[in-house]
Design an enzyme around this catalytic site. Structure first.
Site, short mmCIF file in Angstrom:
data_model
loop_
_atom_site.label_atom_id
_atom_site.label_comp_id
_atom_site.label_asym_id
_atom_site.label_seq_id
_atom_site.Cartn_x
_atom_site.Cartn_y
_atom_site.Cartn_z
N GLY A 261 0.85 -1.20 0.00
CA GLY A 261 0.00 0.00 0.00
C GLY A 261 0.88 1.24 0.00
N PHE A 262 0.30 2.34 0.49
CA PHE A 262 1.02 3.61 0.41
C PHE A 262 2.34 3.59 1.18
CE2 PHE A 262 -3.30 5.15 -0.67
CZ PHE A 262 -2.98 5.69 -1.91
N VAL A 263 2.32 3.06 2.41
CA VAL A 263 3.55 3.06 3.21
C VAL A 263 4.55 2.06 2.63
CG1 VAL A 263 4.57 2.67 5.48
CG2 VAL A 263 2.33 3.77 5.31
N ARG B 242 -5.82 4.15 9.32
CA ARG B 242 -6.95 4.86 9.94
C ARG B 242 -7.77 5.60 8.90
NH1 ARG B 242 -5.20 8.71 14.69
NH2 ARG B 242 -3.18 8.86 13.65
N ARG C 221 -5.78 4.99 16.47
CA ARG C 221 -4.93 3.86 16.05
C ARG C 221 -5.40 2.57 16.72
NH1 ARG C 221 -1.13 8.11 16.79
NH2 ARG C 221 -0.16 8.72 14.83
N HIS D 104 3.17 5.39 20.50
CA HIS D 104 2.78 6.08 19.27
C HIS D 104 1.31 6.44 19.42
CE1 HIS D 104 3.07 7.37 15.24
NE2 HIS D 104 2.40 6.38 14.69
N1 LIG Z 1 3.99 3.30 12.70
C1 LIG Z 1 3.65 4.42 12.10
O1 LIG Z 1 4.11 5.48 12.47
C2 LIG Z 1 2.71 4.39 10.92
C3 LIG Z 1 2.61 5.48 10.04
C4 LIG Z 1 1.77 5.40 8.95
C5 LIG Z 1 0.99 4.25 8.75
N2 LIG Z 1 1.07 3.24 9.64
C6 LIG Z 1 0.29 2.01 9.47
O2 LIG Z 1 0.81 1.27 8.36
C7 LIG Z 1 -0.21 0.41 7.85
C8 LIG Z 1 -0.26 0.53 6.34
O3 LIG Z 1 -0.69 1.83 5.96
P1 LIG Z 1 -0.92 2.16 4.40
O4 LIG Z 1 -1.25 3.59 4.33
O5 LIG Z 1 0.18 1.59 3.58
O6 LIG Z 1 -2.25 1.29 4.11
P2 LIG Z 1 -2.75 0.78 2.67
O7 LIG Z 1 -4.18 0.40 2.84
O8 LIG Z 1 -2.38 1.74 1.61
O9 LIG Z 1 -1.89 -0.55 2.43
C9 LIG Z 1 -2.00 -1.69 3.20
C10 LIG Z 1 -1.63 -2.88 2.30
O10 LIG Z 1 -1.57 -4.05 3.12
C11 LIG Z 1 -1.99 -5.10 2.28
N3 LIG Z 1 -2.35 -6.29 3.07
C12 LIG Z 1 -3.45 -6.49 3.81
N4 LIG Z 1 -3.41 -7.72 4.36
C13 LIG Z 1 -2.25 -8.29 3.94
C14 LIG Z 1 -1.63 -9.55 4.16
N5 LIG Z 1 -2.21 -10.47 4.93
N6 LIG Z 1 -0.45 -9.78 3.56
C15 LIG Z 1 0.16 -8.86 2.80
N7 LIG Z 1 -0.38 -7.65 2.55
C16 LIG Z 1 -1.57 -7.37 3.12
C17 LIG Z 1 -3.17 -4.53 1.52
O11 LIG Z 1 -3.50 -5.30 0.39
C18 LIG Z 1 -2.64 -3.14 1.18
O12 LIG Z 1 -2.00 -3.13 -0.08
C19 LIG Z 1 -1.50 0.83 8.58
O13 LIG Z 1 -1.77 -0.04 9.65
C20 LIG Z 1 -1.17 2.22 9.09
O14 LIG Z 1 -1.96 2.57 10.23
C21 LIG Z 1 1.91 3.28 10.71
#
Ligand SMILES: NC(=O)c1ccc[n+]([C@@H]2O[C@H](COP(=O)([O-])OP(=O)(O)OC[C@H]3O[C@@H](n4cnc5c(N)ncnc54)[C@H](O)[C@@H]3O)[C@@H](O)[C@H]2O)c1
Length: 307
Positions: free
Chosen positions: A9-11, A80, A86, A173
């Site tokens: 995904g995005f991260v 989120r 969170r 966090h």
């Molecule tokens: N720790 C931090 O500071 C921080 C900062 C930003 C985001 N996050 C967290 O990072 C996570 C990802 O955020 P995002 O914006 O990339 O979300 P997103 O929805 O863009 O991407 C998530 C990806 O995970 C994939 N996925 C789901 N289940 C899966 C599995 N079983 N196996 C492999 N891939 C799987 C989805 O298909 C999707 O492509 C979220 O939980 C978000 O809250 C944490």
């Protein structure tokens, strides 16, 4: 070095791109959605002649391709949406983190795991439990991001370059983030000599709510540029074996009077993961806040057994 990024995904995709651009190793990008990591990897590779980097990235849906990874970054899971905390993600993301750790660890038994999925502190604990890895090899990314946000807000407030600002946050966090005013400097001068108490409180409150501010603006999904920069910074410290001091969600064993719980503390990161938890000179209020954050995380981790 082989670096697997789970979740495209995005991260995950922006982390993978930063790692490849910096030439930190061979990157394996994986997701459950067929075609997504393959398409993103191809797109990143096609930018290599223009940007100028070695196109060492593969996209896959098969954990066999991740075997032998030195570092695994877990970003799989739901982000989120506006109005969510969170912690609202705990139930949904615990199953995802458990499943990806079970699938990635057999082929990469010596990897260092960096968890990014939220709620961060609890998901880091879960990854450690499920992997059975030594705790110094399972860490979470939050403090580098929260500290970066605070540094940027201080720089913006004072009209200086963010590079002149040093600041660190510890704790959890979320609500129980612990800023350290006495450690913060601007151009080498103590921050507390430059801004008043009210400004400090405003900057901390904005930092604490920085994730929600972006979620509110985006309306769909959460931040990823600063998060991916922060995760990449941690990977770099490990791959290049720098021993850099970074605030990281790490397993404590008595430091700051805290034991057997994951919480944000300053650590030295190197090839083997956490080589040392550094004990800064905290005052009584800061220590109390850090210990309270740790106890909050401990209580939430106990809830994980019901999920
Ligand atoms: N720790 C931090 O500071 C921080 C900062 C930003 C985001 N996050 C967290 O990072 C996570 C990802 O955020 P995002 O914006 O990339 O979300 P997103 O929805 O863009 O991407 C998530 C990806 O995970 C994939 N996925 C789901 N289940 C899966 C599995 N079983 N196996 C492999 N891939 C799987 C989805 O298909 C999707 O492509 C979220 O939980 C978000 O809250 C944490």
């Amino acid at each position: 070095m082989r670096i697997t990024v789970i979740g495209s995904g995005f991260v995950g995709q922006s982390t993978a791109m930063r790692l490849v651009h910096r030439g930190l190793g061979e990157v394996v990008l994986i997701d459950i959605i067929e075609g997504l990591p393959q398409g993103l990897a191809l797109d990143i590779k096609e930018s290599s002649p223009v940007v100028g980097f070695e196109p060492t990235i593969v996209g896959t849906n098969d954990y066999a391709d991740t075997a032998g990874s030195d570092v695994v970054v877990i970003t799989a899971g739901f982000p989120r949406q506006p109005g969510m905390s969170r912690m609202d993600l705990l139930g949904k993301n615990a199953g995802i983190v458990r499943s990806v750790v079970e699938q990635v660890t057999p082929g990469s038994p010596n990897a260092i795991i960096i968890v990014v999925t939220n709620p961060l502190d609890e998901m880091t604990y879960l990854a450690a439990e499920v992997s059975g890895f030594p705790k110094e090899r399972v860490i979470g990314m939050a403090g580098v991001l929260d500290s970066a946000r605070l540094r940027f807000f201080i720089a913006e407030e004072l009209g200086v370059s963010p590079l002149e600002v040093e600041a660190m946050t510890l704790g959890s966090h979320g609500e129980a983030m612990v800023p350290l005013p006495r450690q913060a400097t601007v151009g080498g001068k103590p921050l507390t000599d430059i801004v008043d108490e009210a400004a400090l409180e405003r900057l901390y409150a904005r930092t604490r709510d920085a994730g929600a501010e972006i979620v509110g603006l985006l309306k769909k999904g959460s931040a990823y540029y600063a998060p991916s920069a922060s995760a990449s910074k941690m990977v770099e410290a490990i791959v290049r074996d720098t021993g850099e001091l970074l605030p990281v969600c790490a397993w404590t064993s008595g430091q700051y009077g805290i034991r057997d719980v994951y919480v944000g503390v300053p650590v030295r990161l190197s090839r083997g993961g956490v080589s040392e938890i550094v004990e800064l000179d905290l005052n009584d209020d800061e220590l109390a806040a850090l210990r309270a954050a740790a106890e909050g995380i401990r209580a939430k981790c106990a809830d994980l057994s019901d999920v």
